[in-house]
Every structure is written in structure tokens, then in C-alpha cells.
Design a protein around this motif. Structure first.
Motif, PDB file in Angstrom:
ATOM      1  N   SER A 134       0.867  -1.182   0.000  1.00  0.00           N
ATOM      2  CA  SER A 134       0.000   0.000   0.000  1.00  0.00           C
ATOM      3  C   SER A 134       0.903   1.231   0.000  1.00  0.00           C
ATOM      4  N   MET A 135       0.391   2.372  -0.423  1.00  0.00           N
ATOM      5  CA  MET A 135       1.206   3.584  -0.521  1.00  0.00           C
ATOM      6  C   MET A 135       1.707   4.047   0.843  1.00  0.00           C
ATOM      7  N   ASP A 136       0.920   3.754   1.897  1.00  0.00           N
ATOM      8  CA  ASP A 136       1.329   4.212   3.229  1.00  0.00           C
ATOM      9  C   ASP A 136       1.914   3.087   4.081  1.00  0.00           C
ATOM     10  N   ALA A 137       2.321   1.993   3.431  1.00  0.00           N
ATOM     11  CA  ALA A 137       3.008   0.924   4.171  1.00  0.00           C
ATOM     12  C   ALA A 137       4.342   1.464   4.702  1.00  0.00           C
ATOM     13  N   PRO A 138       4.833   0.913   5.809  1.00  0.00           N
ATOM     14  CA  PRO A 138       6.129   1.366   6.335  1.00  0.00           C
ATOM     15  C   PRO A 138       7.254   1.024   5.363  1.00  0.00           C
ATOM     16  N   ASP A 139       7.863   2.053   4.780  1.00  0.00           N
ATOM     17  CA  ASP A 139       8.826   1.830   3.712  1.00  0.00           C
ATOM     18  C   ASP A 139      10.024   1.003   4.152  1.00  0.00           C
ATOM     19  N   ASP A 140      10.536   1.277   5.367  1.00  0.00           N
ATOM     20  CA  ASP A 140      11.730   0.548   5.799  1.00  0.00           C
ATOM     21  C   ASP A 140      11.451  -0.942   5.993  1.00  0.00           C
ATOM     22  N   MET A 141      10.267  -1.258   6.497  1.00  0.00           N
ATOM     23  CA  MET A 141       9.922  -2.662   6.714  1.00  0.00           C
ATOM     24  C   MET A 141       9.663  -3.385   5.390  1.00  0.00           C
ATOM     25  N   VAL A 142       9.010  -2.711   4.448  1.00  0.00           N
ATOM     26  CA  VAL A 142       8.781  -3.322   3.131  1.00  0.00           C
ATOM     27  C   VAL A 142      10.123  -3.589   2.448  1.00  0.00           C
ATOM     28  N   LEU A 143      11.047  -2.630   2.542  1.00  0.00           N
ATOM     29  CA  LEU A 143      12.371  -2.832   1.959  1.00  0.00           C
ATOM     30  C   LEU A 143      13.074  -4.028   2.600  1.00  0.00           C
ATOM     31  N   GLY A 144      12.916  -4.175   3.927  1.00  0.00           N
ATOM     32  CA  GLY A 144      13.498  -5.320   4.612  1.00  0.00           C
ATOM     33  C   GLY A 144      12.937  -6.631   4.098  1.00  0.00           C
ATOM     34  N   MET A 145      11.618  -6.675   3.922  1.00  0.00           N
ATOM     35  CA  MET A 145      10.987  -7.887   3.380  1.00  0.00           C
ATOM     36  C   MET A 145      11.498  -8.194   1.982  1.00  0.00           C
ATOM     37  N   CYS A 146      11.597  -7.145   1.161  1.00  0.00           N
ATOM     38  CA  CYS A 146      12.028  -7.345  -0.219  1.00  0.00           C
ATOM     39  C   CYS A 146      13.453  -7.878  -0.293  1.00  0.00           C
ATOM     40  N   PHE A 147      14.360  -7.241   0.420  1.00  0.00           N
ATOM     41  CA  PHE A 147      15.752  -7.670   0.373  1.00  0.00           C
ATOM     42  C   PHE A 147      15.927  -9.055   0.987  1.00  0.00           C
ATOM     43  N   SER A 148      15.147  -9.349   2.026  1.00  0.00           N
ATOM     44  CA  SER A 148      15.189 -10.688   2.609  1.00  0.00           C
ATOM     45  C   SER A 148      14.768 -11.733   1.589  1.00  0.00           C
ATOM     46  N   GLY A 149      13.690 -11.434   0.842  1.00  0.00           N
ATOM     47  CA  GLY A 149      13.220 -12.354  -0.181  1.00  0.00           C
ATOM     48  C   GLY A 149      14.218 -12.553  -1.306  1.00  0.00           C
ATOM     49  N   LEU A 150      15.034 -11.526  -1.562  1.00  0.00           N
ATOM     50  CA  LEU A 150      16.052 -11.605  -2.612  1.00  0.00           C
ATOM     51  C   LEU A 150      17.343 -12.249  -2.121  1.00  0.00           C
ATOM     52  N   GLY A 151      17.410 -12.518  -0.821  1.00  0.00           N
ATOM     53  CA  GLY A 151      18.626 -13.095  -0.256  1.00  0.00           C
ATOM     54  C   GLY A 151      19.748 -12.087  -0.105  1.00  0.00           C
ATOM     55  N   ILE A 152      19.408 -10.797  -0.080  1.00  0.00           N
ATOM     56  CA  ILE A 152      20.400  -9.735   0.095  1.00  0.00           C
ATOM     57  C   ILE A 152      20.420  -9.349   1.567  1.00  0.00           C
ATOM     58  N   PRO A 153      21.552  -9.514   2.253  1.00  0.00           N
ATOM     59  CA  PRO A 153      21.568  -9.275   3.694  1.00  0.00           C
ATOM     60  C   PRO A 153      21.504  -7.794   4.052  1.00  0.00           C
ATOM     61  N   ILE A 154      20.890  -7.532   5.175  1.00  0.00           N
ATOM     62  CA  ILE A 154      20.921  -6.198   5.774  1.00  0.00           C
ATOM     63  C   ILE A 154      22.282  -6.032   6.442  1.00  0.00           C
ATOM     64  N   THR A 155      22.938  -4.888   6.242  1.00  0.00           N
ATOM     65  CA  THR A 155      24.233  -4.637   6.875  1.00  0.00           C
ATOM     66  C   THR A 155      24.067  -3.567   7.951  1.00  0.00           C
ATOM     67  N   HIS A 156      24.422  -3.947   9.163  1.00  0.00           N
ATOM     68  CA  HIS A 156      24.202  -3.083  10.323  1.00  0.00           C
ATOM     69  C   HIS A 156      25.431  -2.256  10.642  1.00  0.00           C
ATOM     70  N   SER A 157      25.203  -0.976  10.963  1.00  0.00           N
ATOM     71  CA  SER A 157      26.246  -0.141  11.558  1.00  0.00           C
ATOM     72  C   SER A 157      25.650   0.571  12.762  1.00  0.00           C
ATOM     73  N   PRO A 158      26.281   0.435  13.946  1.00  0.00           N
ATOM     74  CA  PRO A 158      25.755   1.104  15.134  1.00  0.00           C
ATOM     75  C   PRO A 158      25.984   2.609  15.122  1.00  0.00           C
ATOM     76  N   LEU A 159      26.629   3.125  14.070  1.00  0.00           N
ATOM     77  CA  LEU A 159      26.902   4.564  13.987  1.00  0.00           C
ATOM     78  C   LEU A 159      25.694   5.347  13.494  1.00  0.00           C
ATOM     79  N   PHE A 160      24.678   4.642  12.971  1.00  0.00           N
ATOM     80  CA  PHE A 160      23.402   5.260  12.601  1.00  0.00           C
ATOM     81  C   PHE A 160      22.457   5.131  13.791  1.00  0.00           C
ATOM     82  N   HIS A 161      21.669   6.167  14.048  1.00  0.00           N
ATOM     83  CA  HIS A 161      20.801   6.160  15.232  1.00  0.00           C
ATOM     84  C   HIS A 161      19.398   6.635  14.874  1.00  0.00           C
TER      85      HIS A 161
END
Length: 512
Positions: A429-456
Motif C-alpha cells: 500500500s502507498m502508506d506501508a512502512p517503507d523501511d519494513m517493506v524494503l526489509g521484506m524485499c531484500f530478505s526475499g532476494l537473499g540480500i543481507p541487511i548490513t548493520h552499523s551502530p553509527l546510525f541512530h
């Protein structure tokens, strides 16, 4: 001829003396051999004792080392996995120098391909089955933690391994904070949780207990926001489990600091830098905004970090030439913004130079240092599909996925954007949470999320001071009850005293 009494004995003594005088070298050699032989017995006995004691010490250390399972909280991205492998080699080299027995050293991203392995708790059952009988401790650390193995052995020796222990460097909230769901609101300082950068340890009896509990009560499908706090809460079990025991030898001081002499662990990197920072023109910055915030939030961006960006565009629901903003034709929504974010990704891919390898998407109330981000990006390969920022999780106990929380900034390599848009994954949906949708998409593609604790995702005041003390932060988020311009210049503005090798420098940081 008369003889005096004892005369014969005198003649015999004289004869012997004369014989000794005639053969002094023989006598001397015989005496010398006698002395050396006698001394040699003492000399050989002493090293044997020393060797025996040394052998017992090595054997004891070997057993203790064998009883520790080192778990490096690693990531699969090539930059991070290499750093984790380097740490593994260093731990094993120290172990070889100490004795014959080698400990087990595991990398989390290799243990289990399950998306939620980084959240630790789903691994407890495997740890219990594999190491629950023959080990004493599970010791966790980050890829930039530096471990003095012999000092770690000495430190763990103080604790009875047959009991339940949760050890670490203690952090606490000075005031209740949104990232911890305002837990312990009356007195947040009472609850301690570990600083992962210093390393933390669980005794095997506690691991076995957690595994048993997880078997009978599976983890709930919920959000993972601040893992170190959530693990401490789970172990504490509302008072039924152990509190974190602070260990002064678990440190986050720089490895070269004079304070590090007593430490079993130190911390080696405050802002990674791998060669020269990427060029300004290699980073395209997209700012999400809407008309109602043009007057208060956008001026803050222009007063602070906009000057650090060579390529920047503001995307809104209204074209305002004074800023200027670009209307993407996507109506503003009160939440989610998924439609807007995917429109930004399409524009980046189709309307910017293909030679621009990096895209950064931020909110209009994100405070960010593009100067430091360029340093950080020098460690990543833009030819890989990189999706970088502060990692959160959803439903990871029962499958779920990881995602980069948007407020702190989301960084994409062009390769990642290409792979995403080539797929069928889009907003539900247009108002879906963009960050969570991106997480689902990349997870489905097998592309890992890369974490940095320097972002807050939150403001500086929402994090423990001691946690921020070993960081050179890249971003913060939100303008609530703060002066955002002051926060930027205190925490994020380029400083001429910043070193070029990623080491921490002193900042005059106020309580903001």
C-alpha cells in the motif's frame, strides 16, 4: 733406631701429600668432576620441577580455553566477514601461544542461515545441545572487540562456572527512552544491560536454562529494536533470572589507551576508514519531506549538513522553488511513505548518473554527517548489493525479517537498487512502512541487511553516554525537545581535529 709414636702415620701422610703434589691435574680433574656431577643433579632437578609446573599450568589453561566457546557477532557483508575472520585468527593464535588446546570460535553469520541468528536467543537451543555438557562459557563479542585471551581466562576464573552468570560491561538509561519502550520509567538506572562492544558472557548453566525455557515458550513474533537491552530483559525474566554482573575487565577503551592495561577486552574502531573517503560526487542524498515541514525542518537541514552533500534533492508533495523541492506525484501520507520511497529509488536509477554508486535516503528531521558517511563507505564495495544503516528486526523468533530503520538514514549501493527494482517486490500500500517493506524485499532476494551502530534512530539523549563514548556517530533522528542545530554541531559537524584513521578524538559534548 727409635721412632716417635705416630711416626708411621706421619710418613704415610707425607707420602700421600707427595703423591698429590706429583699428580695435581688428575686430582683437580677428579674433584671438579665430582663437584659438577653433584651440582648437575640439582640443576636438572630444578628445571624438571619448573617444567612440571609449567606443564600443569599449560594443561589447566588448555582445559579452560577448551571450555570457552567464542561467538563473534559477525555479518555476511565482505567487509564485515573479513574483520570477523581476522579476529578469529587472532584469538586462535593467542590460544596456540598459551597451550595445545584450542577453543571453539564461531561466526554468527556462518552458524545458522536463519534470518534471526543475529538476535542470539534463537541459537540458545543449538548452543545447549552442542556445548551444554563439555563447555563452561559462551563468550560473545563484536568484530571490532579485541580480546586478551589470557586476561579473559583470569577474569572468568573468578566466577563459579557451575552457577548461572550473565557477565558484561554495564550500560543503563539515565532516563526512560522510547527505544526501550520507556521501561523502568520510575528509575531506569536500576536495569543494567551489556555493551556488546566490550564482549559479554553466559555461563553454560544459564545457556541450558534459557534453551529449556525457549523450548517450552517460543519467542514471540515481535520487534527487535535494541538487542542488548532486550536480551538482558529476557534473561532477567522479571526478577526470576540473573541480573547482569558488571565486569570491570570488559572494556571499550581504545586498545592503545593507558586505561587498557587491566582490560581483558578493548575496542579497536570508532569510525572505520579503508583508504580514501569516497568522493562527494559518489553520494546522492534524497530527503523525504512534505509541505507542512518546509518551514521548520528544511531550514535545519540547510543550516547544518546540506553543505556536506554535493548531490542532494528534496522530495515532497508540493514543488517549492525556494528550497527547491520536487513533487514526485505521490500524495503525502501520515505514515509509512512506501510509495514515496520507491518513487525515489526509481528516480535514482533512471535520472541520475550511472556513475553515482551510492544513494542515501533520509527524513527531513534526520541529522547526518555526510563527511563521516563518506569515510565509512570507503569500506564497502558498491558493486555488491549493499543496504546499510541501523538494523531492526520483526518476527525474527518465528521467521520474520531484518530491516534498516529509516529515521537514521538508509544507504543503498546502486547495485542493490537495481536488484530490488528488477524484482517484483513492491509496496502493498502507498502508506506501508517503507523501511519494513524494503526489509521484506531484500530478505526475499537473499540480500543481507548490513548493520552499523553509527546510525541512530533516536536522539543522543536516548542512548547511554557510555555507549556513545566509543563511537564517532554518523546520524541521529528527531527534533523532539532539543535544539537540532546545536545537536548537529556538538555531535556530527566535521571537526578539524578528527583523525583520518578512524580513531576516536575528544569532543566537548554537552548533555543533549
Amino acid at each position: 733406631m727409635s721412632r716417635e709414636p705416630g711416626g708411621s702415620r706421619w710418613l704415610l701422610f707425607a707420602a700421600c701429600a707427595h703423591l698429590v703434589f706429583l699428580l695435581p691435574p688428575l686430582r683437580a680433574r677428579a674433584f671438579a668432576v665430582s663437584v659438577v656431577s653433584e651440582g648437575a643433579e640439582d640443576e636438572t632437578e630444578l628445571p624438571v620441577l619448573q617444567k612440571s609446573e609449567k606443564s600443569r599450568t599449560i594443561s589447566k589453561r588448555g582445559r579452560e580455553l577448551k571450555g570457552i566457546v567464542f561467538v563473534i557477532q559477525s555479518q555476511s557483508n565482505s567487509f564485515h566477514s573479513k574483520r570477523a575472520e581476522d579476529l578469529k585468527r587472532d584469538i586462535l593464535k593467542q590460544a596456540v601461544d598459551l597451550g595445545k588446546e584450542l577453543p571453539t570460535v564461531l561466526l554468527i553469520h556462518q552458524i545458522n542461515r536463519h534470518e534471526g541468528a543475529w538476535t542470539i536467543l534463537p541459537l540458545m537451543k543449538d548452543f545447549s545441545v552442542t556445548y551444554g555438557k563439555n563447555s563452561s562459557w559462551i563468550f560473545f563479542c563484536e568484530e571490532d572487540t579485541r580480546v586478551q585471551v589470557i586476561k579473559l581466562l583470569e577474569t572468568l576464573r573468578r566466577f563459579d562456572k557451575s552457577k548461572e552468570w550473565f557477565l558484561g560491561k554495564a550500560l543503563y538509561d539515565e532516563e526512560s527512552t522510547i527505544i526501550h519502550h520507556y521501561a523502568f520509567a520510575e528509575n531506569p538506572t536500576v536495569f543494567k544491560f551489556p555493551d556488546f562492544a566490550a564482549g559479554w558472557a553466559l555461563s553454560i548453566p544459564l545457556v541450558n536454562k534459557l534453551a529449556k525455557k525457549l523450548k517450552s515458550e517460543p519467542l514471540k513474533s515481535d520487534f527487535t529494536i535494541d538487542l542488548k537491552h532486550e536480551i538482558a530483559l529476557y534473561i532477567w525474566q522479571k526478577g526470576e533470572g540473573p541480573h547482569l554482573t558488571p565486569v570491570p575487565e570488559f572494556c571499550t577503551d581504545d586498545v592503545n589507551s593507558y586505561k587498557a592495561d587491566h582490560c581483558a577486552t578493548t575496542f579497536s574502531n570508532f569510525l572505520p576508514l579503508c583508504g580514501e573517503p569516497v568522493n562527494k560526487e559518489d553520494v546522492f542524498v534524497a530527503v523525504k519531506t512534505c509541505q507542512k515541514f518546509h518551514g521548520d525542518r528544511i531550514p535545519v537541514v540547510k543550516q547544518t549538513w546540506e553543505r556536506e552533500a554535493a548531490l542532494i534533492e528534496y522530495y515532497s508533495d508540493y514543488a517549492d522553488i525556494s528550497i527547491p523541492t520536487i513533487d514526485l506525484g505521490v500524495p503525502n501520507t501520515d505514515r509509512g511513505h512506501c510509495g514515496k520511497t520507491f518513487a525515489i529509488l526509481e528516480r535514482f536509477l533512471n535520472h541520475t548518473s550511472p556513475r553515482t554508486p551510492w544513494l542515501v535516503v533520509v527524513d527531513d528531521d534526520t541529522l547526518i554527517s555526510i563527511f563521516r558517511l563518506r569515510k565509512l563507505l570507503s569500506c564497502y564495495d558498491a558493486n555488491e548489493p549493499v543496504f546499510l544503516g541501523e538494523r531492526y528486526g520483526y518476527g525474527l523468533g518465528t521467521g520474520g525479517y531484518s530491516y534498516i530503520t529509516g529515521g537514521g538514514g538508509m544507504v543503498f549501493s546502486r547495485t542493490a537498487v537495481q536488484k530490488l527494482l528488477a524484482s517484483k517486490c513492491r509496496c502493498y500500500s502507498m502508506d506501508a512502512p517503507d523501511d519494513m517493506v524494503l526489509g521484506m524485499c531484500f530478505s526475499g532476494l537473499g540480500i543481507p541487511i548490513t548493520h552499523s551502530p553509527l546510525f541512530h534512530q533516536a536522539r543522543p539523549m536516548d542512548y547511554p553516554k557510555d555507549y556513545l563514548s566509543h563511537q564517532i556517530p554518523v546520524s541521529f533522528h528527531k527534533h523532539w525537545n532539543i535544539d537540532p542545530v546545536k545537536v548537529y554541531f556538538t555531535w556530527l559537524a566535521p571537526n578539524t581535529e578528527e583523525s583520518h584513521n578512524g580513531k576516536k578524538v575528544g569532543y566537548n559534548r554537552e548533555d543533549l
